[in-house]
Design a protein around this motif. Structure first.
Motif, PDB file in Angstrom:
ATOM      1  N   HIS A   1      27.137  49.037  51.814  1.00 21.47           N
ATOM      2  CA  HIS A   1      27.691  49.151  53.490  1.00 21.47           C
ATOM      3  C   HIS A   1      27.362  47.256  53.400  1.00 21.47           C
ATOM      4  O   HIS A   1      27.927  46.982  54.445  1.00 21.47           O
ATOM      5  N   TYR A   2      26.633  46.939  53.168  1.00 15.96           N
ATOM      6  CA  TYR A   2      26.179  45.652  53.392  1.00 15.96           C
ATOM      7  C   TYR A   2      27.560  44.706  52.471  1.00 15.96           C
ATOM      8  O   TYR A   2      27.919  43.184  53.253  1.00 15.96           O
ATOM      9  N   VAL A   3      27.923  45.357  52.116  1.00 16.39           N
ATOM     10  CA  VAL A   3      28.988  44.253  50.796  1.00 16.39           C
ATOM     11  C   VAL A   3      29.837  44.841  52.057  1.00 16.39           C
ATOM     12  O   VAL A   3      31.246  43.047  51.974  1.00 16.39           O
ATOM     13  N   TYR A   4      30.613  45.309  52.723  1.00 21.48           N
ATOM     14  CA  TYR A   4      31.974  45.964  53.075  1.00 21.48           C
ATOM     15  C   TYR A   4      30.972  45.351  54.523  1.00 21.48           C
ATOM     16  O   TYR A   4      31.862  43.890  54.760  1.00 21.48           O
ATOM     17  N   GLU A   5      29.916  44.673  55.122  1.00 23.11           N
ATOM     18  CA  GLU A   5      29.790  43.540  56.496  1.00 23.11           C
ATOM     19  C   GLU A   5      30.045  42.615  55.354  1.00 23.11           C
ATOM     20  O   GLU A   5      29.949  41.680  57.168  1.00 23.11           O
ATOM     21  N   HIS A   6      29.945  42.184  55.280  1.00 29.26           N
ATOM     22  CA  HIS A   6      30.021  41.147  54.735  1.00 29.26           C
ATOM     23  C   HIS A   6      30.754  40.493  53.231  1.00 29.26           C
ATOM     24  O   HIS A   6      30.884  39.723  52.762  1.00 29.26           O
ATOM     25  N   PHE A   7      32.501  41.051  53.949  1.00 29.09           N
ATOM     26  CA  PHE A   7      32.907  41.353  52.572  1.00 29.09           C
ATOM     27  C   PHE A   7      33.434  39.273  52.760  1.00 29.09           C
ATOM     28  O   PHE A   7      33.786  38.764  51.391  1.00 29.09           O
TER      29      PHE A   7
END
Ligand code: NDP
Length: 521
Positions: free
Chosen positions: A226-232
């Protein structure tokens, strides 16, 4: 002023690039700066040749021997030998495909600049990154309608995150490591201007399997994707910065490259060459930078981002399972990427590899545009759910499969024909002979329209957008942009083919009048 040996209008013999064959050509002009002659072959093809690649023409004298149109100081025996060589060459040409079928014609300097020349490429280089962030910011809004354009732009320091940069670099270098693994077949690319053929290892599909295992293990160990989504957006910025740094490196190192190693698309103008790429095949040892970037970090990254969006959708919308729309988008695009990796060898005959250099255009396109824009539908679905029924889903699946069949069959037919024009499986297809020795298909998929593979690709692109419904135009950005890209790409390819094949290409166009869309365009 440097002297020139041949005069305008003179009929001489010009070497066909990449081969040892000489054909009758007419000198059209001479460029004193580049020392190149523009010559015209009998079939209408125009090329630029070095003086070394031009010889005087020999005409048959009354005594039956060959003599130079300018002067003949050669002993009679040598003239007879030349006559024999000429007649051998003549035979080679009429023999057709086997003699010259795989060489690619390249000219070291181009006069006509593509993409709107220097102003056009400057605008693209400055505009595309800005546009990318506007697009992603719009997609994050609750109401991503065009009326809410432009979206609120976050401050730059919010977008920059060193940790994200570290993760991005890790991703890039892990992919590079997979590329270096000594697994997979090694094949040769199309011949270069100097006749050499570079070797390429085909292990993209293995890299994909290894990446899937690594992602599966990360999920098992509780790594929070989810880190990738939050820091897209931060990831998009890290990739953009990386692609710019890579482009600067590529441009700088191209000055060490010899003339033969330069891309035929390069022009001599610094801005244009920074964009299109000066060096055709930049390599560090056997590591081919362009070939690696074309299919690995960006393309595999795209499906990983899609997976991230699928998990994010479940989390954000508190669902026990992903939506049907998200499953369709993920599976369609997964099929596309797996297909590209499975048929990796086909990349070696694309315009990207044989014509364009490696510069900002491909670095930004492969590393930023593909993963962050092509995943827009999945990104959109995370915060804009769209419920769809199975009958509608079935129609979209049918459309996707129809596009895929056209795309795959057209590409496979051409690749098989280019690999072995005498393949018995292709014996039923009609062809047009060209003066290069390579033939053109005029029946089958390539007799339907001149770019059937683009048609299939566009049908698939539409099928990727439809699962997002009709509330907003944003998920349709890809299909709109892709239509513009492929129409432009088709025009570029058409231009190259016309130069390459001359009258034979004209005949092909007469036999197959539509470029991409039957009866329309
Ligand atoms: P193509 O695979 O269409 O190759 C064009 C070349 O094919 C021509 O230069 C010519 O080369 C040869 N050719 C053309 N007509 C004929 C004919 N009648 N018979 C035999 N050979 C012919 O070009 P691309 O590299 O643009 O595309 C490859 C694939 O990649 C396509 O499916 C495209 O849709 C896809 N693509 C996807 C993108 C994306 O972002 N998703 C971006 C760009 C492309 P020669 O004669 O020298 O062999």
């Amino acid at each position: 002023m440097p002297s020139r040996k041949f005069a305008d209008g003179e009929v001489v013999r010009g070497r066909w690039p990449g081969s040892s064959l000489y054909y009758e050509v007419e000198i059209l002009s001479h460029n004193g700066k580049s020392q190149l002659y523009t010559v015209k072959y009998k079939d209408g093809t125009e090329l630029e040749l070095k003086e070394n690649d031009i010889k005087e023409r020999f005409i048959l004298s009354q005594e039956g021997s060959y003599m130079s149109t300018q002067y003949s100081l050669r002993p009679r025996r040598e003239e007879i030998k030349l006559k024999e060589i000429d007649s051998k060459e003549e035979k080679l040409i009429t023999k057709g495909p086997s003699s010259l079928r795989t060489f690619e014609m390249t000219t070291p300097q181009r006069k006509d600049l593509e993409f709107g020349g220097v102003p056009g490429v400057s605008l693209i280089m400055l505009g595309l990154p800005v546009f990318l962030f506007l697009l992603l910011l719009m997609c994050k809004q609750n109401d991503p309608s065009l009326l809410n354009f432009p979206p609120p732009v976050s401050a730059l320091y919010d977008l920059w995150e060193t940790r994200v940069c570290g993760v991005y670099l890790l991703w890039f270098f892990v992919q590079a490591l997979f590329y270096l693994l000594p697994i997979g077949k090694v094949v040769e690319g199309t011949p270069l201007t100097d006749g050499r053929r570079l070797k390429y290892r085909l292990n993209g599909f293995y890299a994909f399997i290894l990446t899937s295992i690594a992602i599966g293990m990360s999920l098992f160990w509780g790594v929070d994707l989810h880190y990738v989504y939050e820091h897209f957006l931060q990831f998009a910025l890290a990739a953009t910065v990386f692609s710019v740094v890579l482009s600067i490196y590529l441009y700088a190192r191209s000055w060490k490259a010899s003339r033969d190693e330069l891309s035929p698309a390069s022009s001599g103008n610094a801005v244009y060459d920074f964009f299109i790429g000066r060096e055709l095949n930049p390599r560090i040892g056997t590591f081919d930078l362009k070939y690696f970037c074309e299919l690995r970090p960006g393309l595999i990254g795209w499906v990983v981002i899609n997976l991230v969006m699928l998990l994010a959708e479940m989390k954000v919308q508190k669902r026990a399972a992903p939506s049907l729309a998200m499953i369709l988008v993920n599976s369609f695009q997964l099929l596309y990427v797996v297909d590209a990796l499975w048929n990796e060898e086909a990349l070696l005959t694309t315009m990207d590899i044989i014509h364009d250099g490696f510069g900002f255009m491909l670095a930004f396109g492969d590393l930023v545009w593909v993963p962050f824009v092509y995943s827009l539908q999945a990104f959109y679905l995370v915060s804009h759910p769209h419920d769809m029924s199975w009958p509608v889903a079935s129609l979209i699946i049918a459309l996707k499969l129809c596009g895929y069949v056209i795309f795959r069959c057209a590409n496979s037919q051409k690749n098989a024909f280019r690999k072995n024009p005498t393949d018995p499986k292709l014996a039923h297809l009609k062809t047009i002979h060209t003066s290069t020795g390579k033939n053109l298909l005029v029946s089958g998929w390539w007799g339907f329209v001149r770019h059937p593979n683009y048609l299939g690709d566009l049908i698939m692109a539409l099928a990727w957008s439809l699962p997002c419904g009709f509330n907003h135009i944003l998920p349709y950005f890809y299909v709109i942009y892709f239509t513009v890209l492929l129409v432009h790409r088709e025009a570029r390819d058409e231009h190259h083919c016309r130069k390459k094949y001359g009258l034979a290409w004209e005949r092909y166009c007469q036999r197959v009048p539509c470029r991409i869309f039957p009866y329309i365009y």
